[in-house]
Enzyme design. Structure first.
Site, PDB file in Angstrom:
ATOM      1  N   ASP A  20      -2.535  -3.048  -2.378  1.00 41.43           N
ATOM      2  CA  ASP A  20      -4.725  -2.192  -2.476  1.00 41.43           C
ATOM      3  C   ASP A  20      -4.170  -1.084  -4.248  1.00 41.43           C
ATOM      4  O   ASP A  20      -3.049  -0.882  -4.634  1.00 41.43           O
ATOM      5  CB  ASP A  20      -3.816  -0.796  -1.424  1.00 41.43           C
ATOM      6  CG  ASP A  20      -5.492   0.072  -0.713  1.00 41.43           C
ATOM      7  OD1 ASP A  20      -5.251   1.049  -0.593  1.00 41.43           O
ATOM      8  OD2 ASP A  20      -6.882  -0.785  -1.697  1.00 41.43           O
ATOM      9  N   ASN A  21      -5.449  -1.120  -4.333  1.00 46.42           N
ATOM     10  CA  ASN A  21      -4.998   0.823  -4.854  1.00 46.42           C
ATOM     11  C   ASN A  21      -4.852   0.013  -6.780  1.00 46.42           C
ATOM     12  O   ASN A  21      -4.376   1.087  -7.107  1.00 46.42           O
ATOM     13  CB  ASN A  21      -4.011   1.824  -4.992  1.00 46.42           C
ATOM     14  CG  ASN A  21      -4.596   2.266  -3.450  1.00 46.42           C
ATOM     15  OD1 ASN A  21      -3.647   2.472  -2.308  1.00 46.42           O
ATOM     16  ND2 ASN A  21      -5.548   2.584  -3.246  1.00 46.42           N
TER      17      ASN A  21
ATOM     18  N   LYS B 164       2.063   3.510  -5.866  1.00 43.88           N
ATOM     19  CA  LYS B 164       1.755   2.512  -6.580  1.00 43.88           C
ATOM     20  C   LYS B 164       2.319   2.138  -7.665  1.00 43.88           C
ATOM     21  O   LYS B 164       2.932   0.931  -8.097  1.00 43.88           O
ATOM     22  CB  LYS B 164       0.810   3.028  -7.164  1.00 43.88           C
ATOM     23  CG  LYS B 164       0.160   3.130  -6.242  1.00 43.88           C
ATOM     24  CD  LYS B 164      -0.346   2.346  -5.428  1.00 43.88           C
ATOM     25  CE  LYS B 164      -1.028   3.310  -4.160  1.00 43.88           C
ATOM     26  NZ  LYS B 164      -0.809   2.899  -3.264  1.00 43.88           N
TER      27      LYS B 164
ATOM     28  N   GLU C  22     -11.803   4.153  -1.479  1.00 41.37           N
ATOM     29  CA  GLU C  22     -12.085   4.694   0.491  1.00 41.37           C
ATOM     30  C   GLU C  22     -12.812   5.794   0.569  1.00 41.37           C
ATOM     31  O   GLU C  22     -12.735   6.985  -0.257  1.00 41.37           O
ATOM     32  CB  GLU C  22     -10.930   4.733   1.461  1.00 41.37           C
ATOM     33  CG  GLU C  22      -9.348   5.070   0.794  1.00 41.37           C
ATOM     34  CD  GLU C  22      -8.284   4.924   0.061  1.00 41.37           C
ATOM     35  OE1 GLU C  22      -8.796   3.484  -0.702  1.00 41.37           O
ATOM     36  OE2 GLU C  22      -7.761   5.594  -0.613  1.00 41.37           O
TER      37      GLU C  22
ATOM     38  N   ASP D 289       0.967  -1.254   0.195  1.00 41.80           N
ATOM     39  CA  ASP D 289      -0.134  -0.223   0.201  1.00 41.80           C
ATOM     40  C   ASP D 289       0.791   1.402   0.151  1.00 41.80           C
ATOM     41  O   ASP D 289       0.577   2.722   0.563  1.00 41.80           O
ATOM     42  CB  ASP D 289      -1.353  -0.223   0.964  1.00 41.80           C
ATOM     43  CG  ASP D 289      -1.912   0.831   1.066  1.00 41.80           C
ATOM     44  OD1 ASP D 289      -2.886   1.248   2.182  1.00 41.80           O
ATOM     45  OD2 ASP D 289      -2.357   0.820  -0.010  1.00 41.80           O
TER      46      ASP D 289
HETATM   47  C1  LIG Z   1      10.526   4.483  -2.448  1.00 39.86           C
HETATM   48  C2  LIG Z   1       9.134   3.095  -1.740  1.00 39.86           C
HETATM   49  N1  LIG Z   1       9.218   2.498  -0.438  1.00 39.86           N
HETATM   50  C3  LIG Z   1       8.563   3.224   0.649  1.00 39.86           C
HETATM   51  N2  LIG Z   1       9.410   2.413   1.309  1.00 39.86           N
HETATM   52  C4  LIG Z   1       8.515   2.839   2.767  1.00 39.86           C
HETATM   53  N3  LIG Z   1       7.298   3.555   2.791  1.00 39.86           N
HETATM   54  C5  LIG Z   1       7.524   4.432   1.810  1.00 39.86           C
HETATM   55  C6  LIG Z   1       7.427   3.679   0.575  1.00 39.86           C
HETATM   56  N4  LIG Z   1       7.215   4.764  -0.775  1.00 39.86           N
HETATM   57  C7  LIG Z   1       5.685   5.164  -0.299  1.00 39.86           C
HETATM   58  N5  LIG Z   1       5.852   5.299   1.047  1.00 39.86           N
HETATM   59  C8  LIG Z   1       5.046   5.596   2.264  1.00 39.86           C
HETATM   60  O1  LIG Z   1       3.840   5.026   1.889  1.00 39.86           O
HETATM   61  C9  LIG Z   1       2.726   5.375   2.667  1.00 39.86           C
HETATM   62  C10 LIG Z   1       2.416   5.921   0.423  1.00 39.86           C
HETATM   63  C11 LIG Z   1       1.111   5.851   0.211  1.00 39.86           C
HETATM   64  C12 LIG Z   1       0.971   6.228  -1.359  1.00 39.86           C
HETATM   65  N6  LIG Z   1      -0.658   6.078  -1.411  1.00 39.86           N
HETATM   66  C13 LIG Z   1      -0.879   6.234  -2.410  1.00 39.86           C
HETATM   67  O2  LIG Z   1      -0.642   7.025  -2.685  1.00 39.86           O
HETATM   68  C14 LIG Z   1      -2.558   5.897  -2.344  1.00 39.86           C
HETATM   69  C15 LIG Z   1      -3.197   6.809  -3.014  1.00 39.86           C
HETATM   70  C16 LIG Z   1      -4.846   6.649  -3.203  1.00 39.86           C
HETATM   71  C17 LIG Z   1      -5.717   8.089  -4.265  1.00 39.86           C
HETATM   72  C18 LIG Z   1      -6.366   8.387  -4.590  1.00 39.86           C
HETATM   73  C19 LIG Z   1      -7.134   8.590  -5.524  1.00 39.86           C
HETATM   74  C20 LIG Z   1      -6.828  10.051  -5.807  1.00 39.86           C
HETATM   75  F1  LIG Z   1      -7.616  10.795  -5.888  1.00 39.86           F
HETATM   76  C21 LIG Z   1      -5.925  10.623  -4.589  1.00 39.86           C
HETATM   77  C22 LIG Z   1      -4.563   9.380  -3.697  1.00 39.86           C
HETATM   78  C23 LIG Z   1      -5.380   6.058  -2.528  1.00 39.86           C
HETATM   79  C24 LIG Z   1      -4.896   4.786  -1.311  1.00 39.86           C
HETATM   80  O3  LIG Z   1      -5.629   4.112  -1.045  1.00 39.86           O
HETATM   81  C25 LIG Z   1      -3.433   5.220  -1.354  1.00 39.86           C
HETATM   82  O4  LIG Z   1      -2.397   4.128  -1.116  1.00 39.86           O
HETATM   83  C26 LIG Z   1       3.423   6.841   2.515  1.00 39.86           C
HETATM   84  O5  LIG Z   1       3.118   7.184   3.842  1.00 39.86           O
HETATM   85  C27 LIG Z   1       4.736   7.144   2.702  1.00 39.86           C
HETATM   86  O6  LIG Z   1       5.922   7.588   3.603  1.00 39.86           O
HETATM   87 MG   LIG Z   2      -4.206   2.902  -0.496  1.00 42.52          MG
END
Ligand SMILES: CCNc1ncnc2c1ncn2[C@@H]1O[C@H](/C=C/CNC(=O)c2cc(-c3ccc(F)cc3)cc(O)c2O)[C@@H](O)[C@H]1O
Ligand SMILES: [Mg+2]
Length: 214
Positions: free
Chosen positions: A169-170, A144, A199, A141
């Protein structure tokens, strides 16, 4: 003053949720994000699908990539069998600090190990650092476009065994097209799509459950 969305979510949890009650923390966050301000938690509808998979698999070793505020970490931890652990990875220190407090408020801190840092750095170290052989269940999650590279990295690092399950997810919104193509096209995975909604909205989204065949 500029509080962040995760800070406001934590404040709501401390104001409204019963300390030590994981279910009330989950419900409080869902209420807040449905009626006050949207946030990217897996949410109540897709969360029920995730719950059913966690209950079916009863993982002893589970990994979550992307903790954010800790919503799904709390949801998952409340369903884990005794002596099992969820390792959740978060590279944003601000989000990690919030998630630790949400996890503690829910009273599931003894089931959750939150590690700070990017998945790409940590995945190759997991076996040694945690005395792991493999993960029974992985919840993806995070960013993406990292689902596919991280899945390949987990394969290469021997963190998946025959029968390990990936739950993503997603896969529709925002979407992870390269990941979907891989798990659906590869003879090494048996993949299934659970149709749902983004969600707190009526937008289509879904969860992909993929069994690694070894
Ligand atoms: C560099 C990759 N490795 C990573 N290692 C550890 N943590 C990571 C990493 N990437 C991202 N993260 C963390 O995970 C989280 C990121 C999640 C990204 N999720 C989304 O973009 C997302 C986005 C949407 C969404 C859907 C529709 C929209 F209009 C706007 C947003 C819905 C979701 O359910 C999502 O999960 C943050 O806390 C980030 O700091
Ligand atoms: Mg998500």
């Amino acid at each position: 003053y500029g509080s962040t969305r995760p800070e406001r979510i934590l404040a709501e949890v401390k104001r409204k949720a019963t300390r030590g009650d994981a279910r009330s923390v989950v419900d409080t966050i869902d209420q807040y994000c449905r009626h006050q301000e949207w946030a990217m938690n897996v949410g109540d509808e897709k969360g029920t699908i995730l719950d059913s998979i966690v209950c079916e698999v009863k993982p002893m070793a589970m990994l979550e990539l992307g903790t954010y505020c800790g919503y799904s970490a709390v949801r998952i931890a409340s369903l884990l069998p005794p002596n099992s652990r969820l390792i959740t990875m978060e590279f944003n220190p601000v989000f990690a600090a919030i998630a630790r407090q949400v996890i503690a408020w829910a009273g599931v801190e003894d089931k959750v190990v939150l590690i700070e840092g990017p998945s790409g750095d940590w995945i190759p170290k997991m076996k040694k650092e945690f005395g792991l052989t493999s993960f029974d269940l992985v919840f993806l999650d995070h960013w993406k476009d990292c689902y596919l590279p991280d899945t390949k990295l987990m394969e290469e690092c021997g963190l998946l065994r025959t029968g390990s399950i990936l739950v993503a997810d997603n896969v529709i919104c925002p979407g992870a097209p390269d990941y979907l193509e891989y798990v659906r096209g590869s003879p090494r995975y048996e993949s299934k799509y659970f149709r749902s909604h983004l969600e707190y909205t009526r937008v289509e989204d879904g969860i992909e459950k993929s069994v690694f065949l070894g």
